[in-house]
Design a protein around this motif. Structure first.
Motif, PDB file in Angstrom:
ATOM      1  N   GLU A   1       8.105  10.035   5.875  1.00 25.48           N
ATOM      2  CA  GLU A   1       7.569   8.671   5.970  1.00 25.48           C
ATOM      3  C   GLU A   1       6.762   8.264   4.738  1.00 25.48           C
ATOM      4  O   GLU A   1       6.774   7.106   4.337  1.00 25.48           O
ATOM      5  N   GLY A   2       6.070   9.203   4.135  1.00 26.85           N
ATOM      6  CA  GLY A   2       5.195   8.892   3.009  1.00 26.85           C
ATOM      7  C   GLY A   2       5.940   8.589   1.724  1.00 26.85           C
ATOM      8  O   GLY A   2       7.130   8.878   1.585  1.00 26.85           O
ATOM      9  N   ASP A   3       5.198   8.029   0.773  1.00 31.20           N
ATOM     10  CA  ASP A   3       5.754   7.746  -0.549  1.00 31.20           C
ATOM     11  C   ASP A   3       5.591   8.927  -1.498  1.00 31.20           C
ATOM     12  O   ASP A   3       6.276   9.008  -2.518  1.00 31.20           O
ATOM     13  N   ALA A   4       4.656   9.818  -1.178  1.00 30.66           N
ATOM     14  CA  ALA A   4       4.365  10.989  -1.998  1.00 30.66           C
ATOM     15  C   ALA A   4       3.605  11.982  -1.122  1.00 30.66           C
ATOM     16  O   ALA A   4       3.149  11.621  -0.023  1.00 30.66           O
ATOM     17  N   ILE A   5       3.474  13.222  -1.609  1.00 29.39           N
ATOM     18  CA  ILE A   5       2.631  14.178  -0.894  1.00 29.39           C
ATOM     19  C   ILE A   5       1.513  14.660  -1.808  1.00 29.39           C
ATOM     20  O   ILE A   5       1.659  14.688  -3.038  1.00 29.39           O
TER      21      ILE A   5
ATOM     22  N   SER B   1      -2.803   4.461   2.050  1.00 29.60           N
ATOM     23  CA  SER B   1      -2.626   4.809   3.454  1.00 29.60           C
ATOM     24  C   SER B   1      -2.372   6.315   3.467  1.00 29.60           C
ATOM     25  O   SER B   1      -1.665   6.831   2.586  1.00 29.60           O
ATOM     26  N   VAL B   2      -2.929   7.031   4.437  1.00 35.73           N
ATOM     27  CA  VAL B   2      -2.864   8.497   4.403  1.00 35.73           C
ATOM     28  C   VAL B   2      -2.400   9.050   5.744  1.00 35.73           C
ATOM     29  O   VAL B   2      -2.932   8.689   6.800  1.00 35.73           O
ATOM     30  N   LEU B   3      -1.427   9.953   5.672  1.00 40.17           N
ATOM     31  CA  LEU B   3      -0.932  10.676   6.846  1.00 40.17           C
ATOM     32  C   LEU B   3      -1.373  12.131   6.734  1.00 40.17           C
ATOM     33  O   LEU B   3      -1.278  12.723   5.652  1.00 40.17           O
ATOM     34  N   VAL B   4      -1.835  12.692   7.850  1.00 37.46           N
ATOM     35  CA  VAL B   4      -2.286  14.091   7.868  1.00 37.46           C
ATOM     36  C   VAL B   4      -1.656  14.813   9.054  1.00 37.46           C
ATOM     37  O   VAL B   4      -1.183  14.170   9.998  1.00 37.46           O
ATOM     38  N   PRO B   5      -1.665  16.145   9.037  1.00 38.10           N
ATOM     39  CA  PRO B   5      -1.105  16.899  10.170  1.00 38.10           C
ATOM     40  C   PRO B   5      -1.828  16.568  11.479  1.00 38.10           C
ATOM     41  O   PRO B   5      -3.040  16.330  11.492  1.00 38.10           O
ATOM     42  N   LYS B   6      -1.062  16.569  12.566  1.00 35.80           N
ATOM     43  CA  LYS B   6      -1.677  16.199  13.840  1.00 35.80           C
ATOM     44  C   LYS B   6      -2.749  17.179  14.271  1.00 35.80           C
ATOM     45  O   LYS B   6      -3.726  16.791  14.922  1.00 35.80           O
ATOM     46  N   THR B   7      -2.651  18.431  13.883  1.00 38.83           N
ATOM     47  CA  THR B   7      -3.702  19.393  14.219  1.00 38.83           C
ATOM     48  C   THR B   7      -4.992  19.063  13.473  1.00 38.83           C
ATOM     49  O   THR B   7      -6.085  19.253  14.010  1.00 38.83           O
TER      50      THR B   7
ATOM     51  N   MET C   1       0.839  -1.189   0.000  1.00 38.94           N
ATOM     52  CA  MET C   1       0.000   0.000   0.000  1.00 38.94           C
ATOM     53  C   MET C   1       0.882   1.249   0.000  1.00 38.94           C
ATOM     54  O   MET C   1       1.807   1.357   0.799  1.00 38.94           O
ATOM     55  N   LYS C   2       0.617   2.156  -0.908  1.00 41.97           N
ATOM     56  CA  LYS C   2       1.370   3.419  -0.968  1.00 41.97           C
ATOM     57  C   LYS C   2       0.811   4.375   0.081  1.00 41.97           C
ATOM     58  O   LYS C   2      -0.391   4.412   0.344  1.00 41.97           O
ATOM     59  N   THR C   3       1.709   5.165   0.650  1.00 41.57           N
ATOM     60  CA  THR C   3       1.335   6.131   1.677  1.00 41.57           C
ATOM     61  C   THR C   3       1.442   7.543   1.125  1.00 41.57           C
ATOM     62  O   THR C   3       2.489   7.940   0.612  1.00 41.57           O
ATOM     63  N   ILE C   4       0.342   8.279   1.255  1.00 42.37           N
ATOM     64  CA  ILE C   4       0.277   9.678   0.830  1.00 42.37           C
ATOM     65  C   ILE C   4       0.245  10.548   2.080  1.00 42.37           C
ATOM     66  O   ILE C   4      -0.557  10.321   2.984  1.00 42.37           O
ATOM     67  N   THR C   5       1.096  11.544   2.119  1.00 42.46           N
ATOM     68  CA  THR C   5       1.063  12.536   3.187  1.00 42.46           C
ATOM     69  C   THR C   5       0.395  13.786   2.637  1.00 42.46           C
ATOM     70  O   THR C   5       0.812  14.310   1.604  1.00 42.46           O
ATOM     71  N   ILE C   6      -0.658  14.230   3.308  1.00 41.14           N
ATOM     72  CA  ILE C   6      -1.371  15.427   2.859  1.00 41.14           C
ATOM     73  C   ILE C   6      -0.788  16.654   3.551  1.00 41.14           C
ATOM     74  O   ILE C   6      -0.598  16.662   4.770  1.00 41.14           O
TER      75      ILE C   6
ATOM     76  N   GLN D   1     -10.287  10.499   3.593  1.00 41.46           N
ATOM     77  CA  GLN D   1     -11.273   9.422   3.424  1.00 41.46           C
ATOM     78  C   GLN D   1     -11.359   8.979   1.967  1.00 41.46           C
ATOM     79  O   GLN D   1     -11.428   7.782   1.684  1.00 41.46           O
ATOM     80  N   GLU D   2     -11.333   9.938   1.048  1.00 38.19           N
ATOM     81  CA  GLU D   2     -11.390   9.596  -0.383  1.00 38.19           C
ATOM     82  C   GLU D   2     -10.192   8.752  -0.791  1.00 38.19           C
ATOM     83  O   GLU D   2     -10.336   7.764  -1.517  1.00 38.19           O
ATOM     84  N   LEU D   3      -9.002   9.154  -0.342  1.00 31.59           N
ATOM     85  CA  LEU D   3      -7.788   8.423  -0.697  1.00 31.59           C
ATOM     86  C   LEU D   3      -7.771   7.025  -0.076  1.00 31.59           C
ATOM     87  O   LEU D   3      -7.340   6.063  -0.713  1.00 31.59           O
TER      88      LEU D   3
END
Length: 147
Positions: free
Chosen positions: A78-82, A31-37, A3-8, A23-25
Motif C-alpha cells: 500500500e505504501g509509496d516507500a518503506i 502518512s505512515v503505516l506501521v505493523p499492527k503489533t 501525501m506520500k505514504t511510508i510503511t515502517i 510521529q516524526e514522519l
C-alpha cells in the motif's frame, strides 16, 4: 500534491522506536503505516516483545505470526516507500532480520524506494542482497528522507 505514504518495517524489538519515528514522519507531512503489533503495543504501553510472540511457547499460535506477516506485506504494498528502523540487536548494530529482509524484497520487487534509518549491519549473511536493493541510508535521521 498528494501525501506520500511510508510503511515502517522493523524487528518487533524496535517497535517503541517505530512509533516515535511514525510521529516524526507525520510531523514532516507523511502518512505512515506501521505493523499492527506496534499499534497494539502502543495502545497498551507495553513494548515487551515476549508478551506478543506467543508462538514460541504455543506452536498452534504460528497462525498469528502468519497473519502479522501477511498484514504487513499488505501495508508494504500500500505504501509509496518503506523505512527500515534498524537499531542494535543481538550485538549487531543496524540489525536487519529475516522478516524485514522479506519486506524489503517485496518493496524492491514493487520498485518502491527503500530507506534505512541506520547504517547497514556489518558482516551480514545477506549483505549482497541488502546492497543490491539499493537502499538509501538516512544516517539516523528521518529528516533525511525524501523522494
Amino acid at each position: 500534491m498528494f501525501m506520500k505514504t511510508i510503511t515502517i518495517c522493523s524487528s518487533a524489538a524496535f517497535y517503541k522506536h517505530v512509533m516515535d519515528s511514525k510521529q516524526e514522519l507525520e510531523a514532516l507531512g507523511f502518512s505512515v503505516l506501521v505493523p499492527k503489533t506496534a499499534i497494539a503495543m502502543a495502545e497498551k504501553n507495553d513494548f515487551d516483545v515476549t508478551h506478543y510472540k506467543t508462538w514460541y511457547n504455543e506452536a498452534k499460535d504460528y497462525d498469528k505470526k502468519a497473519d502479522f506477516m501477511l498484514a504487513h506485506f499488505d501495508k508494504v504494498a500500500e505504501g509509496d516507500a518503506i523505512l527500515v528502523v534498524n537499531d542494535a540487536k543481538h550485538g549487531v548494530d543496524g540489525y536487519i532480520g529475516p522478516n524485514v529482509l522479506m519486506e524489503m524484497a517485496l518493496a524492491f520487487y514493487q520498485r518502491k524506494p527503500i530507506f534505512i534509518l541506520n547504517d547497514l549491519p556489518l558482516n551480514s549473511p545477506f549483505e549482497e542482497e541488502l546492497k543490491g536493493m539499493m537502499p538509501v541510508v538516512l544516517k539516523g535521521d528521518v529528516k533525511n528522507l525524501s523522494f
